[in-house]
Design an enzyme around this catalytic site. Structure first.
Site: not given
Lengths: 384, 472
Positions: B319, B322-324, B472
């Protein structure tokens, strides 16, 4: 009304409002003829961007399209005003992108950028070295504090003490022979226009006297032929830069000036590179020029010569200045303390060029007068 | 293209709406309208990413193609599985290369003391969102939860659908597959869409962008007092919420105008009573994706505690990633993993029995500290900022003059934002409409009109307009 009918009415009303706004402005923006100049904002409007493969691939076209669309939006000023009003009167914010409305009118926070100030002062020291080599010894410096110091309450703007400290520290080395003149205490809120960053010439006689120093007296006997004492004349309404930036209809200031009939003005024409006769006060500037402050000495010029035709003095003042200097130079010239004042704007002429353009004299003093805006941008000073 | 721009609101959108609704629906067929949406979506994406639009289309085609294979081999488990692996590999490689290659190469070089090689690969906008959508289709098809989409154009319409293309919510194919061929275009739907869109746009432009200015001011000012650090972090938390939830509102609203019903993506996350509760309310479509496609296949919580903890850690590292592509995001993911594990095994029960005030205060601290990591350039910077919150960094000054100035300047906006992050305004509006229905209708239309004008004022005046979730 039944619930079903109400829901229908609700749906219709919302849909109509939405489509009316989107569709209406889509059509309106096509119908209006785009302005060439955004007069309030004192800049040309964006032109429709050119479409090329490269500009599209790099999304430059898209970015420029957005700028063009914003500049050419119907009722642009009204929308900008709405933004400002929302900022100040709905969210009660005390500034909008640094622009504020305070006791001294509108202004913009001009915080000191310490490193930039130091670089500017070092450039001034470099000019001082040149002046000393040319035999000029009496060299003075003053900075003009941003008017946000008079805003009436704490604003994250100009820090006067910090400014003083930077100047003192930079000019404290033994090789520097610059006399610092602190004009901050002589100034007050009413010395500045409410709609502009500049000062009002009719209010700064005391500053002019301070800049001349104790050796000279601000003699204004030629300022008016009738009374023999400085008596400000009214040129007309003056709307400064801030109403346009804020998109607010502010009451204009009154532009007052001290007339002088003993000054001959000439300037270096940047196009012909020849000396041309100029005027002390350009009255047409109030109605014709983008910046009405061009009233004083016709605005920015690299070199302006002010010659006092009735003084007994034979001395010259090399006056390194920015736009604030345009309004105080006539006072310095009219005082009769100097035969000639050479106003040098280092934003438009390189230091190295000066000795090629004018004949320097040793029988002279030098004065540096710069506002915080210039000291915050050392790159604009063309010093080697 | 950005929703919060003149190009979108006053050029692209009116044209698309006009063309879309002028397209005939012969015998109820949506083909012409879907084609309009596909063309509009490609143009919309190409406006911001003229080169990477091809990548998106290739990925969409790949997702569709592997879907066809999965369907074709539905009676041959080995080949069916191979087709799914193919789909995951292509999507994963695209995402991995364009989003993570630089990060992995840099980390590898740092780890082995090699000279860092910067690949400088530009991140295609919205790649994480549309890749996850494509994967959801192929995985659901493999599981038998979705039906095959034979028409590649209809599938491409789903993947590229411009309302949710670049910042979500992550719309799963199964949720809108039926709507791709049959959906209702009603006045009520359109009006609902308008409401959601205008309120979302206002959240983004009036609240998120303005709060973003405060965050930028904090980063550029000398004042590093405790008060300013708190002020900035709270503003950042609100900015993130209004930026992203505003964008989701706009996506849901535009979708509804075209007859689509996207699932909600936010449910007042800042009124959560625990971190677990917070993640049930924040970016629901993403949490749901990780839950259904990663966490549950790993065994979810129906495994032994150690395995369960490992599952949570794994999912939250993903997670974060996924954001960066950065260590701060991994750290941020780990932070939430630890908090969620602790809530599950240590103080979750205690928290559920605690007074509401304490539970909210606890959650407030948890997400604020989380956002400090999220916003930081590096892990050490994050710790420095967190230390500053408690006067343990820099001069330790509690109140600075600039902090006081900006607190005063932004006080009303902060109050509006805090109130807006709760269900209170919606509840009050509903009550008002129930008591005075006619007035309610007029007020609503008036407010929408006023908001549209004020937002336009911001566009025309060239206001600050950052886009946090686009990366994202």
């Amino acid at each position: 009304m039944h619930d079903e009918k109400k829901e229908k009415l609700r749906g219709m009303l919302i849909t109509i409002v939405f489509l009316f706004v989107l569709g209406g402005f889509f059509i309106l923006n096509r119908l209006i003829s785009p302005p060439e100049i955004l007069t309030d904002e004192r800049r040309p409007a964006e032109k429709f961007p050119k479409i090329t493969a490269e500009s599209v691939a790099k999304t430059k076209f898209m970015d420029d399209f957005e700028l063009w669309a914003a500049d050419n939006f119907a009722f642009r000023k009204a929308f900008r005003t709405l933004h400002t009003e929302t900022t100040f009167h709905v969210f009660f914010q005390t500034d909008k992108n640094g622009l504020y409305l305070g006791n001294s009118g509108a202004g913009k926070f001009e915080k000191i950028k310490e490193e930039e100030w130091k670089q500017s002062l070092r450039k001034i020291k470099k000019v001082e070295q040149n002046l000393t080599e040319w035999g000029i010894e009496n060299i003075r410096f003053a900075f003009i504090p941003d008017k946000s110091i008079f805003a009436g309450r704490y604003f994250p703007g100009f820090d006067l003490e910090e400014a003083r400290q930077i100047v003192e520290t930079e000019f404290s080395d033994p090789e520097t022979n610059i006399e610092i003149i602190d004009i901050a205490n002589t100034l007050n809120a009413s010395d500045f226009y409410r709609t502009d960053l500049h000062w009002d010439q009719s209010q700064i006689l005391d500053v002019a006297q301070q800049l001349l120093g104790t050796s000279y007296k601000l003699n204004m006997e030629h300022s008016t032929s009738e009374t023999g004492s400085p008596s400000p004349q009214t040129a007309g309404d003056f709307t400064g830069v801030y109403p346009g930036q804020l998109a607010l209809n502010m009451k204009p200031d009154t532009l007052r000036y001290i007339p002088a009939n003993n000054i001959r003005v000439s300037y270096l024409d940047v196009h012909t590179q020849e000396m041309t006769t100029g005027v002390l006060y350009k009255e047409k500037a109030l109605t014709e020029d983008m910046d009405a402050y061009d009233f004083f000495l016709s605005g920015s010029q690299p070199l302006i010569f002010l010659e006092n035709t009735q003084t007994t003095s034979d001395r010259t003042l090399y006056f390194f200045r920015d736009s604030f200097g345009s309004s105080i130079a006539p006072l310095l010239a009219a005082s009769g303390s100097y035969k000639k004042i050479v106003c040098i704007d280092l934003r438009y002429i390189d230091l190295r060029m000066i000795s090629q353009v004018i004949t320097l004299t040793e029988n002279a003093d030098a004065l540096f007068l710069y506002s915080s805006q210039i000291l915050n941008n050392p790159t604009v000073l063309l010093v080697g | 293209m950005l929703f919060s721009s003149i190009s979108f609101l006053y050029y692209f959108f009116p044209i698309v709406l006009a063309v879309y609704f002028l397209m005939p629906m012969r015998q109820g067929s949506l083909v012409a309208r879907n084609m309009t949406l596909l063309a509009a979506s490609i143009f919309f994406y190409a406006w911001g990413e003229p080169i990477y639009v091809l990548l998106m289309l290739v990925q969409a085609f790949s997702g569709w193609f592997f879907g066809m294979l999965i369907h074709r081999y539905q009676d041959r488990p080995g080949q069916k599985r191979a087709a799914l692996i193919g789909a995951i590999l292509v999507a994963g490689l695209c995402l991995g290369y364009f989003k993570y290659a630089d990060f992995f190469v840099e980390s590898f070089c740092t780890l082995f003391g090699l000279n860092t090689v910067a690949l400088r690969i530009a991140l295609p906008i919205g790649i994480s969102f549309y890749t996850f959508q494509i994967l959801s289709y192929d995985i659901d098809l493999y599981r038998g939860n979705a039906t095959l989409q034979k028409n590649v154009f209809t599938f491409a319409t789903y993947v590229t659908l411009f309302p949710q293309l670049i910042a979500g919510p992550i719309v799963r194919y199964v949720d809108i597959s039926a709507q791709l061929t049959k959906r209702e275009h009603t006045l009520a739907n359109f009006a609902y869409g308008v409401r959601r869109f205008v309120f979302g746009l206002s959240k983004k432009v009036l609240l998120a962008n303005t709060l973003g200015e405060l965050v930028q001011i904090y980063k550029s000012e000398d004042d590093r007092s405790v008060l300013f650090a708190w002020l900035s972090l709270c503003a950042y938390a609100l900015q993130l919420y209004f930026d992203f939830s505003g964008y989701s509102d706009m996506a849901i609203g535009i979708g509804r105008m075209f007859g689509f019903r996207f699932k909600e993506n936010f449910n007042y996350p800042y009124i959560a009573r625990s971190a677990t509760d917070f993640w049930r309310r924040w970016h629901i479509s993403m949490s749901g994706w990780f839950r259904d496609y990663i966490y549950i296949p790993l065994g979810g919580n129906r495994v032994r505690p150690l395995r369960h903890i490992t599952n949570i850690l794994f999912v939250w590292i993903l997670t974060g990633l996924w954001h960066g592509a950065g260590w701060t995001f991994i750290f941020w993911g780990l932070y939430y993993a630890i908090v969620l594990i602790a809530e599950k095994y240590l103080w979750g029960n205690l928290l559920s029995k605690a007074p509401a005030f304490l539970a909210h205060l606890y959650t407030f601290f948890i997400f604020l500290i989380g956002w400090a990591f999220f916003d930081a350039d590096g892990i050490s910077t994050a710790f420095e900022e967190i230390a500053r919150l408690f006067g343990q960094s820099g001069t330790g000054e509690f109140v600075g003059e600039e902090a006081m100035y900006y607190l005063r300047s932004y006080a009303v906006l902060l109050l509006v934002a805090i109130l807006g992050a709760t269900p209170i305004p919606a509840r009050l509006a509903r009550k008002f409409s129930e008591r005075k229905p006619t007035m309610g209708i007029l007020c609503e239309a008036g407010i929408l009109l006023a908001l549209l004008f004020v937002v336009t004022g911001h566009f025309v005046d060239g206001s600050f307009n950052p886009f946090i979730y686009f990366r994202f």
